[in-house]
Design a protein around this motif. Structure first.
Motif: not given
Length: 374
Positions: A313-332
């Protein structure tokens, strides 16, 4: 579009007047460090005594159905208070959030500008911490969130509203990233090339928790879904966990989501926007304390599959938040509050570095869970 904005103090002052608070408003100051809502500590003076309240402007661009969100919070707070009272708990106003109604008896206020507001009683003498300082703090936070889940195992009535649908559905977060990368509207993909390559190499991890649910191996529960350390208040004097706060993402979910976010936010020695990813590591003593605290509070209702999956769970949720930060970066930078143009990319790097550390220590984390589970 930004996730939140700083309002003139006249706006929160006017909103505070809509709530059934006795006395005269004497102070309004911005409060806290949340990414989404605008929060203020407001002081009212009544019969010569001052009392503080927590006033929040709910970000309705993020939380599209504020009435549903507030219905969730009202139901859960009332049920948790009733459970604690039945168990003989003292000082209930510090143990569970207390909504202050508006003057017409509602749990939120919609002002003339279309902004949504709510007020809680301010919990004095307790603080949320951004970075865990000791295993004792980690244990206290984990046990608090575990107890919070336990209080809600018998929540009556219909299923809670999903305030942000698919909030921790990692495959769908990955699909949103893919779309943002394909569009690259802000021409930022080149600056994130290393992070994009890392994510491609770890894409297979995204579906792990969702798969457990789809195969019927773990049940749906009422979960907090944002179990950062600073979302549990610790008593300033004793460091005892006092109250779980920030209930906007309270909705149906997996217990693994809550524990996973505890691991993400409590095991690294640095903040989630640390500029040097080499300083990021998953501290095993902190994880061991989290496992003990959480399982001490949840051992009587978690399934064996849930317990066995806590390190994952720690791995997946950390991955998830990382994806969200990266997506938000790409979206401005549309969702999270940012302090500079590369802030979300900086946050993403720390999350991915933390996933690497967890993967390297997975077997030791699992041993900690087995010991804590007895």
């Amino acid at each position: 579009m930004t996730a939140s904005r700083t309002l003139p103090l006249e706006a929160p002052a006017a909103a505070a007047a809509a709530f059934a608070i006795p006395g005269e408003l004497t102070d309004v100051v911005p409060y806290g460090s949340g990414h989404i809502n605008d929060t203020y500590a407001v002081t009212f003076t009544h019969r010569g005594a001052n009392r503080r309240y927590l006033l929040q402007r709910i970000n309705h661009r993020v939380f599209r159905d504020v009435p549903a969100l507030m219905s969730n919070i009202s139901r859960v707070c009332a049920h948790a208070r009733a459970r604690l009272e039945a168990e003989g708990a003292a000082d209930l106003d510090r143990r569970v959030l207390t909504l202050v109604p508006t003057r017409d008896g509602q749990v939120y206020h919609l002002d003339e500008a279309g902004l949504y507001w709510r007020v809680y009683l301010f919990i004095e003498g307790a603080t949320g911490h951004d970075v865990v300082q000791s295993p004792e703090q980690a244990y206290a936070a984990a046990s608090a969130f575990g107890r919070f889940q336990r209080l809600l195992t018998d929540l009556p009535g219909e299923r809670l509203h999903e305030t942000i649908p698919d909030f921790h559905h990692t495959p769908k977060r990955l699909a949103a990233f893919d779309a943002a990368l394909s569009e690259d509207r802000h021409n930022r993909a080149a600056d994130a090339a290393a992070e994009i390559a890392w994510l491609e190499a770890h894409r297979g991890l995204a579906g792990a928790l969702v798969s457990l649910r789809e195969r019927g191996l773990v049940p749906e529960r009422v979960t907090h879904n944002d179990t950062k350390l600073n979302n549990v208040l610790l008593d300033d004097r004793t460091q005892e966990a006092v109250c779980v706060i920030d209930l906007d993402t309270l909705m149906p979910g997996l217990a693994l989501y809550d524990f996973g976010d505890l691991v993400r936010t409590s095991t690294s020695p640095v903040a989630e926007d640390e500029p040097d990813p080499s300083r990021v590591t998953m501290r095993l003593p902190m994880f061991e304390a989290l496992a003990r605290g959480y399982l001490d509070a949840t051992h009587d209702f978690l399934t064996p599959a849930e317990v066995e999956s806590l390190p994952l769970a720690g791995q997946v949720i950390t991955l998830t938040i990382g994806i969200r930060f990266l997506t938000d970066y790409l979206q401005g930078d549309r969702y999270f509050k940012t302090k500079h143009p590369g802030h979300n990319l900086q946050r993403c790097r720390t999350q991915f570095a933390l996933v690497d550390s967890m993967i390297a220590q997975h077997e030791r984390m699992l041993a900690c869970v087995h010991t804590a589970a007895g």
